[in-house]
Design an enzyme around this catalytic site. Sequence first.
Site, PDB file in Angstrom:
ATOM      1  CD  GLU A 275      48.414  39.569  46.614  1.00 44.07           C
ATOM      2  OE1 GLU A 275      47.932  39.930  45.528  1.00 44.07           O
ATOM      3  OE2 GLU A 275      48.385  38.394  47.023  1.00 44.07           O
TER       4      GLU A 275
ATOM      5  CE  LYS B  17      46.497  32.814  30.025  1.00 41.27           C
ATOM      6  NZ  LYS B  17      47.962  32.884  30.213  1.00 41.27           N
TER       7      LYS B  17
ATOM      8  CB  CYS C 214      47.930  33.508  47.247  1.00 46.76           C
ATOM      9  SG  CYS C 214      47.936  31.725  47.412  1.00 46.76           S
TER      10      CYS C 214
ATOM     11  CD  GLU D  28      40.385  30.128  46.108  1.00 49.46           C
ATOM     12  OE1 GLU D  28      40.824  30.998  46.897  1.00 49.46           O
ATOM     13  OE2 GLU D  28      39.332  29.500  46.326  1.00 49.46           O
TER      14      GLU D  28
HETATM   15  P1  NAD Z   1      47.373  37.652  37.089  1.00 49.00           P
HETATM   16  O1  NAD Z   1      45.990  37.920  37.542  1.00 49.00           O
HETATM   17  O2  NAD Z   1      48.136  38.734  36.438  1.00 49.00           O
HETATM   18  O3  NAD Z   1      47.382  36.437  36.033  1.00 49.00           O
HETATM   19  C1  NAD Z   1      46.805  35.179  36.322  1.00 49.00           C
HETATM   20  C2  NAD Z   1      46.446  34.491  35.012  1.00 49.00           C
HETATM   21  O4  NAD Z   1      45.395  35.216  34.388  1.00 49.00           O
HETATM   22  C3  NAD Z   1      47.586  34.427  33.995  1.00 49.00           C
HETATM   23  O5  NAD Z   1      47.564  33.189  33.341  1.00 49.00           O
HETATM   24  C4  NAD Z   1      47.220  35.554  33.040  1.00 49.00           C
HETATM   25  O6  NAD Z   1      47.761  35.382  31.744  1.00 49.00           O
HETATM   26  C5  NAD Z   1      45.717  35.460  33.024  1.00 49.00           C
HETATM   27  N1  NAD Z   1      45.022  36.668  32.576  1.00 49.00           N
HETATM   28  C6  NAD Z   1      45.431  37.967  32.670  1.00 49.00           C
HETATM   29  N2  NAD Z   1      44.504  38.789  32.122  1.00 49.00           N
HETATM   30  C7  NAD Z   1      43.491  38.010  31.661  1.00 49.00           C
HETATM   31  C8  NAD Z   1      42.264  38.261  31.015  1.00 49.00           C
HETATM   32  N3  NAD Z   1      41.872  39.514  30.705  1.00 49.00           N
HETATM   33  N4  NAD Z   1      41.446  37.225  30.712  1.00 49.00           N
HETATM   34  C9  NAD Z   1      41.816  35.957  31.007  1.00 49.00           C
HETATM   35  N5  NAD Z   1      42.983  35.652  31.610  1.00 49.00           N
HETATM   36  C10 NAD Z   1      43.808  36.654  31.949  1.00 49.00           C
HETATM   37  O7  NAD Z   1      48.150  37.041  38.363  1.00 49.00           O
HETATM   38  P2  NAD Z   1      49.691  36.650  38.496  1.00 49.00           P
HETATM   39  O8  NAD Z   1      50.513  37.895  38.511  1.00 49.00           O
HETATM   40  O9  NAD Z   1      50.032  35.584  37.509  1.00 49.00           O
HETATM   41  O10 NAD Z   1      49.719  35.962  39.951  1.00 49.00           O
HETATM   42  C11 NAD Z   1      49.838  36.651  41.153  1.00 49.00           C
HETATM   43  C12 NAD Z   1      48.499  36.798  41.842  1.00 49.00           C
HETATM   44  O11 NAD Z   1      47.914  35.510  42.021  1.00 49.00           O
HETATM   45  C13 NAD Z   1      48.585  37.383  43.243  1.00 49.00           C
HETATM   46  O12 NAD Z   1      47.555  38.314  43.431  1.00 49.00           O
HETATM   47  C14 NAD Z   1      48.378  36.180  44.155  1.00 49.00           C
HETATM   48  O13 NAD Z   1      47.882  36.464  45.431  1.00 49.00           O
HETATM   49  C15 NAD Z   1      47.409  35.383  43.361  1.00 49.00           C
HETATM   50  N6  NAD Z   1      47.426  33.976  43.770  1.00 49.00           N
HETATM   51  C16 NAD Z   1      46.351  33.499  44.488  1.00 49.00           C
HETATM   52  C17 NAD Z   1      46.333  32.179  44.936  1.00 49.00           C
HETATM   53  C18 NAD Z   1      45.169  31.631  45.699  1.00 49.00           C
HETATM   54  O14 NAD Z   1      44.997  30.403  45.718  1.00 49.00           O
HETATM   55  N7  NAD Z   1      44.357  32.447  46.344  1.00 49.00           N
HETATM   56  C19 NAD Z   1      47.425  31.348  44.660  1.00 49.00           C
HETATM   57  C20 NAD Z   1      48.504  31.873  43.946  1.00 49.00           C
HETATM   58  C21 NAD Z   1      48.483  33.186  43.495  1.00 49.00           C
END
Ligand code: NAD
Length: 484
Positions: free
Chosen positions: A385, A175, A284, A250
């Site tokens: 962040e 997803k 990230c 992550e």
């Molecule tokens: P997000 O947490 O909003 O979404 C991530 C994913 O989770 C999306 O596919 C979203 O649809 C899904 N999601 C949202 N709510 C959910 C729920 N209740 N149940 C299941 N799935 C759900 O994050 P984002 O805005 O897409 O990405 C940015 C964030 O990702 C930043 O905090 C960044 O630091 C982090 N990030 C971390 C890494 C790492 O490897 N540490 C890498 C890239 C991004």
Amino acid sequence: MTQTYLNYIGGRWVPAANGQTTADVNPANTGEVLAVFPSAGWEDAAQAIEAAAHAFPAWSRTPMPKRGEILHRAANLLEERANEAAEALTREEGKTFAESKGEVLRGASILRYYAGETMQPTGEIYPSASASTLLYAERVPVGVVALITPWNFPVAIPTWKLAPALAYGNTVVLKPAELTPLTAWHLVDVLEKAGLPPGVLNLVVGRGSLAGNELVENPQVKAISFTGSNEVGSKIAAQATARGAKVQLEMGGKNPTVVLADANLDQAVELTIAGAMLSTGQKCTATSRVIVQHDIADEFRDRLVARAEAIKVGDGMQPDTYMGPLVNAEAEQRVLEYVRLGQAEGARLLTGGVKLSGDQYERGYFVAPTVFDGVTPEMRIAQEEIFGPVVSLIEARDFDEAVRFANQTRFGLSASVVTRDLNLALRFVREIEAGIVHVNSQTAGAEPQVPFGGFKSSSSGSREQGKAARDFFTQIKTVYFDPL
Ligand code: NAD
């Protein structure tokens, strides 16, 4: 005409059960709709899980090297369409074409790496206390795994999850983030064309709270690998743990670059700018704090501001663009809100902090590269962040104070130090609380063959990529084998 794409479930391309769709919009030009995708609900996710469960027995028994051949073919196909996939990435996420192309090619390398892993040993033989016993421990797949991914690396992150998941014999429901479905489509399309059997990999494009939630709650899903925000990650961890599913997270970062008094300042400025501003700060591993030793702080600050002001901001498809737009209106609002907050906290805005205006910026989410100084470690702009092109300068008296400030956050993903002093560089490596440490390079960057992940709240503690991915995507079966 705008093309409509579908979910991929059980080897068929299908619309969402509820018939709903969502528009894939270019953040550099919101008038451009790239594509229309399904807005899947829980029913679609449930069907995808069912398809993956059905495909699991045959896939898990497929010889590993045969699985590897499919990954290898997919790598070649992805490489062949690198320009097309990179353009899709730039137009739906905003990063520059050069960055997008690099990411697509990295996706191909990751697929190849795990194709190679399918020729590696899957267990170990142990000496037994019994003369007749063949005693060994074997890595076996976990079952159906759900991969929930963010929009900021829409090729690299799904690939570094799905390639090991498939190589080790799991079946998958992916997803991707709703903001970047077209790149996920390219990935699934090349794997289908490479010969992946129906149901082994399923794509469900939909909202996290609906489709994502089903993946977390459904008892047929044995493991969930999530990359995204801390807020969503901790919720998923609680749900998964409550029902006994394996979970890997992550999450965010607040990554520091420490610039010591003996640093080569040109190099320090360049790697700070690259770390903070490439991908519009939406990594990230982006550099969001620069901790500078007092002796060189003035000189470093002046050079950093001059370099930030020289950045060419624009549409990522323009060849001279260094920094593209933020991903959507919400991201833009959040960044501008943090700028206001930083000023209210008493930090000094040296440059940027505004939405860019003028013809080329009118229809996109463009914010100027932003530098604050006079930041103290406890300010919210130094703790939370921001996920945008904002960097905070914090002055430190000496090495010890710099490391103390660097460690003074709940995050611990990546960190870097700029120095020519080998002793201090080594002390930094030892004392910094981060999962990834760079000496004289920027905080961002991830090669596929080494473990990737953070300390503290940045991660659940497991690691992705390289051989480390095996720990999550397999379980160990210990066998006491006695011939009769
Ligand atoms: P997000 O947490 O909003 O979404 C991530 C994913 O989770 C999306 O596919 C979203 O649809 C899904 N999601 C949202 N709510 C959910 C729920 N209740 N149940 C299941 N799935 C759900 O994050 P984002 O805005 O897409 O990405 C940015 C964030 O990702 C930043 O905090 C960044 O630091 C982090 N990030 C971390 C890494 C790492 O490897 N540490 C890498 C890239 C991004």
